[in-house]
Each structure stands twice: as C-alpha cells, then as structure tokens.
Design a protein around this motif. Structure first.
Motif, PDB file in Angstrom:
ATOM      1  N   TRP A   1      21.208  36.107  56.452  1.00 51.98           N
ATOM      2  CA  TRP A   1      21.447  35.206  55.175  1.00 51.98           C
ATOM      3  C   TRP A   1      22.672  34.277  55.585  1.00 51.98           C
ATOM      4  N   PRO A   2      22.517  32.916  55.977  1.00 51.25           N
ATOM      5  CA  PRO A   2      23.684  32.338  56.311  1.00 51.25           C
ATOM      6  C   PRO A   2      24.455  32.129  54.991  1.00 51.25           C
ATOM      7  N   VAL A   3      25.923  32.098  55.320  1.00 50.11           N
ATOM      8  CA  VAL A   3      26.889  32.033  54.208  1.00 50.11           C
ATOM      9  C   VAL A   3      26.867  30.996  53.368  1.00 50.11           C
ATOM     10  N   ALA A   4      26.649  29.809  53.825  1.00 50.94           N
ATOM     11  CA  ALA A   4      26.577  28.648  53.316  1.00 50.94           C
ATOM     12  C   ALA A   4      25.312  28.361  52.221  1.00 50.94           C
ATOM     13  N   GLU A   5      24.440  29.388  52.315  1.00 50.11           N
ATOM     14  CA  GLU A   5      23.219  29.478  51.457  1.00 50.11           C
ATOM     15  C   GLU A   5      23.276  30.691  50.764  1.00 50.11           C
ATOM     16  N   SER A   6      24.001  31.371  50.749  1.00 53.05           N
ATOM     17  CA  SER A   6      24.168  32.742  50.185  1.00 53.05           C
ATOM     18  C   SER A   6      24.958  32.834  48.831  1.00 53.05           C
ATOM     19  N   GLY A   7      24.515  33.496  47.883  1.00 48.99           N
ATOM     20  CA  GLY A   7      25.459  33.858  46.554  1.00 48.99           C
ATOM     21  C   GLY A   7      26.083  35.112  46.380  1.00 48.99           C
ATOM     22  N   LEU A   8      26.943  35.154  45.525  1.00 50.09           N
ATOM     23  CA  LEU A   8      27.744  36.459  45.370  1.00 50.09           C
ATOM     24  C   LEU A   8      28.074  36.441  43.835  1.00 50.09           C
ATOM     25  N   VAL A   9      27.697  37.620  43.439  1.00 49.39           N
ATOM     26  CA  VAL A   9      28.146  37.944  41.996  1.00 49.39           C
ATOM     27  C   VAL A   9      29.121  39.172  41.921  1.00 49.39           C
ATOM     28  N   LEU A  10      30.308  38.805  41.284  1.00 48.01           N
ATOM     29  CA  LEU A  10      31.440  39.706  41.307  1.00 48.01           C
ATOM     30  C   LEU A  10      31.258  40.356  40.016  1.00 48.01           C
ATOM     31  N   ALA A  11      30.971  41.592  39.757  1.00 52.16           N
ATOM     32  CA  ALA A  11      30.775  42.436  38.661  1.00 52.16           C
ATOM     33  C   ALA A  11      31.817  43.184  38.061  1.00 52.16           C
ATOM     34  N   ALA A  12      32.787  42.773  37.350  1.00 40.10           N
ATOM     35  CA  ALA A  12      34.031  43.348  37.114  1.00 40.10           C
ATOM     36  C   ALA A  12      33.863  44.086  35.597  1.00 40.10           C
ATOM     37  N   HIS A  13      35.188  44.796  35.278  1.00 36.34           N
ATOM     38  CA  HIS A  13      35.436  45.445  33.990  1.00 36.34           C
ATOM     39  C   HIS A  13      35.721  44.534  32.918  1.00 36.34           C
ATOM     40  N   GLY A  14      36.751  43.756  33.001  1.00 42.12           N
ATOM     41  CA  GLY A  14      37.167  43.084  32.109  1.00 42.12           C
ATOM     42  C   GLY A  14      37.859  44.008  30.812  1.00 42.12           C
ATOM     43  N   SER A  15      37.988  43.253  29.750  1.00 41.82           N
ATOM     44  CA  SER A  15      38.851  44.030  28.861  1.00 41.82           C
ATOM     45  C   SER A  15      38.830  43.180  27.388  1.00 41.82           C
ATOM     46  N   GLY A  16      38.419  43.704  26.297  1.00 36.72           N
ATOM     47  CA  GLY A  16      38.660  43.049  25.105  1.00 36.72           C
ATOM     48  C   GLY A  16      40.005  43.033  24.672  1.00 36.72           C
ATOM     49  N   ARG A  17      40.912  43.723  25.037  1.00 39.74           N
ATOM     50  CA  ARG A  17      42.289  43.834  24.632  1.00 39.74           C
ATOM     51  C   ARG A  17      43.428  43.001  25.675  1.00 39.74           C
ATOM     52  N   SER A  18      43.017  42.983  26.762  1.00 39.44           N
ATOM     53  CA  SER A  18      44.068  42.330  27.750  1.00 39.44           C
ATOM     54  C   SER A  18      43.431  41.397  28.646  1.00 39.44           C
ATOM     55  N   ARG A  19      44.097  40.313  28.917  1.00 43.15           N
ATOM     56  CA  ARG A  19      43.331  39.400  29.986  1.00 43.15           C
ATOM     57  C   ARG A  19      43.885  39.835  31.618  1.00 43.15           C
ATOM     58  N   ASN A  20      44.622  40.744  31.585  1.00 43.92           N
ATOM     59  CA  ASN A  20      44.934  41.028  33.033  1.00 43.92           C
ATOM     60  C   ASN A  20      43.837  41.388  33.666  1.00 43.92           C
ATOM     61  N   PRO A  21      43.148  42.454  33.429  1.00 48.60           N
ATOM     62  CA  PRO A  21      41.861  42.768  34.284  1.00 48.60           C
ATOM     63  C   PRO A  21      40.912  41.655  34.762  1.00 48.60           C
ATOM     64  N   SER A  22      40.638  40.691  33.695  1.00 46.10           N
ATOM     65  CA  SER A  22      39.795  39.697  34.076  1.00 46.10           C
ATOM     66  C   SER A  22      40.377  38.651  35.093  1.00 46.10           C
ATOM     67  N   ALA A  23      41.773  38.277  34.936  1.00 52.53           N
ATOM     68  CA  ALA A  23      42.725  37.540  35.561  1.00 52.53           C
ATOM     69  C   ALA A  23      42.660  38.048  37.268  1.00 52.53           C
ATOM     70  N   VAL A  24      42.831  39.175  37.505  1.00 47.65           N
ATOM     71  CA  VAL A  24      42.823  39.842  38.735  1.00 47.65           C
ATOM     72  C   VAL A  24      41.477  39.697  39.282  1.00 47.65           C
ATOM     73  N   ALA A  25      40.579  39.943  38.541  1.00 46.39           N
ATOM     74  CA  ALA A  25      39.123  39.611  39.123  1.00 46.39           C
ATOM     75  C   ALA A  25      38.861  38.356  39.623  1.00 46.39           C
ATOM     76  N   ARG A  26      39.157  37.122  38.667  1.00 45.03           N
ATOM     77  CA  ARG A  26      39.073  35.991  39.049  1.00 45.03           C
ATOM     78  C   ARG A  26      40.026  35.516  40.341  1.00 45.03           C
ATOM     79  N   GLY A  27      41.244  36.060  40.292  1.00 43.72           N
ATOM     80  CA  GLY A  27      42.037  35.610  41.222  1.00 43.72           C
ATOM     81  C   GLY A  27      41.455  35.986  42.467  1.00 43.72           C
ATOM     82  N   PHE A  28      40.909  37.534  42.556  1.00 43.49           N
ATOM     83  CA  PHE A  28      40.493  37.969  43.782  1.00 43.49           C
ATOM     84  C   PHE A  28      39.224  37.233  44.194  1.00 43.49           C
ATOM     85  N   ALA A  29      38.566  36.561  43.242  1.00 37.91           N
ATOM     86  CA  ALA A  29      37.353  36.009  43.560  1.00 37.91           C
ATOM     87  C   ALA A  29      37.584  34.477  44.308  1.00 37.91           C
ATOM     88  N   GLU A  30      38.461  33.834  43.744  1.00 36.14           N
ATOM     89  CA  GLU A  30      39.233  32.837  44.221  1.00 36.14           C
ATOM     90  C   GLU A  30      39.606  33.034  45.837  1.00 36.14           C
TER      91      GLU A  30
END
Length: 232
Positions: free
Chosen positions: A117-146
């Motif tokens: 699969w060519p990188v430029a034609e492929s997709g990636l889904v990052l499935a993370a935990h997140g949290s309903g009480r803190s933005r920190n876990p999702s911020a870490v996941a999004r920062g990692f994705a970037e």
C-alpha cells in the motif's frame, strides 16, 4: 557492565486482574531482553497488593516506568498515593515519549510496504481512549497523531475515542480498504479487544486492525533505553 533495575507499572484489568498481570510480566521480560544488564520487575495497579509486594524487595532508587499513554490521574495521583512515603522516581509515560512518533511511523511504514500500500494513498485511524472528565488524554492522542503524520504523510489520518467525540466509529467511517487502525493504548484490554473492533464493525471499516501501540515490536527497546538512561 552497568546493572540497572526498574519496575514497570500498568493499570491492569480490575474485573480480572490475573491475565493482565501475567501479560505485563511477559512484557517486562521483553523490555529486559532489549538491553544488557537490565532487570525489569512489573506490577499492575488493579491486582490487589501486587505493587506493594514488588516494592518490598526494591530500593527507593529504582525508577518506576508507567506504562500509560498520558500523564493523567493514574500517573500523577493514583501511583504516587500507592507509593506513599517512598521516593522512587516516576519516569515519563510511554505515550508522551518524544521519540515515539518517529519510531511508530517507521513501523507503520513497514506495515504498509509489506501490504503493497503506497503511503500517499493509505489511511490511518488512531483509536484512543479519551476521557469525559479531562482533556489531557485526547490532547496527547491528537498531538501524537500530528507528530506521526509529519513522519508518515498518509492520505487521511483520523483520530477517534472510546469515551468522547468523535467516536472511533465516526473516525473510521469512509476509510477505504488500504487503511490501518492503530489502537493508541499501552496495553491490550477490554477497550482494545472489544470496544475498538465493535466500533470499526459499526463503521463498516474494511482496513487492517493492528495490535495496541504498546505491543508493537519497537516499543520494548524504547522503554529499555529510557530506563537505562534513568539508571545512569
């Protein structure tokens, strides 16, 4: 040869602690085998008394490596509370390691290459935990994705969460067959084994589901390096 000892601590599975405890023991052995002179003990927070038993035979100079994806409540509050007056240093958790994105990008690049699969034609889904009480876990996941995308310029990269929006189902929707889903978890457990596959099925996801990030082949050596650096 310098001898270094460390303790890896993970959350574990409160409903059934023994399998997760055994899995962490095997993981600790993989970390120890990644560097000469390294001894790695392990304990999950969910197994009653296991952490305290592990600490009894270890001096307070032994570093603790938290096998978590964010410096959240378990790392900053629950673990220090369990340590009590002990002064064991707590290292940064896996998910915020600055070398992690490049390391995982190289592994994912190999995964794509093996599938043709060519990188430029492929997709990636990052499935993370997140949290309903803190933005920190999702911020870490999004920062990692970037940071990951800077090393791996896939056609589409989506991030979804178990416990907050957007959901993993929403993130995976529309991804084609040339897509990888990487569970952004330190250890396999109920979320990775049940919630993530169910969400992908609901999305009609036709790509490949990878093991959790913590189980990928390059990770034990990274952890061994961090532990060895702390022991110098």
């Amino acid at each position: 040869m310098t001898e270094t000892t460390a303790l890896i601590v993970a959350h574990g599975q409160p409903s059934d602690p023994d399998p997760a405890e055994a899995a962490l023991t095997r993981f600790a052995a993989r970390v120890a085998a990644s560097a000469p002179g390294l001894t790695v003990h392990s304990a999950t927070l969910a197994a009653p008394g296991r952490l305290e038993a592990a600490l009894e035979s270890l001096p307070e100079t032994v570093p603790i490596y938290p096998l978590f994806m964010a410096r959240g409540w378990f790392v900053t509050s629950a673990l220090p509370r369990r340590l009590g007056p002990r002064g064991n240093p707590i290292l940064d958790p896996l998910g915020i390691d600055p070398d992690l994105p490049a390391l995982i990008a190289a592994h994912l690049s190999t995964e794509l290459e093996q599938r043709g699969w060519p990188v430029a034609e492929s997709g990636l889904v990052l499935a993370a935990h997140g949290s309903g009480r803190s933005r920190n876990p999702s911020a870490v996941a999004r920062g990692f994705a970037e940071n990951l995308r800077a090393h791996l310029p896939v056609a589409r990269l989506s991030v979804g969460f178990v416990e907050e929006a957007p959901s993993i189902t929403e993130a995976a929707s529309g991804h084609g067959a040339m897509s990888l889903c990487l569970p952004f978890f330190a250890c396999a457990g109920g979320h990775a084994n049940e919630d993530v596959p169910q969400a992908l099925e609901q999305a009609g996801y036709a790509g490949a589901l990878l093991p959790v990030l913590g189980d990928l082949p390059p990770v034990p050596a990274l952890i061994a390096r961090r532990i060895s650096e702390a022991g110098r």
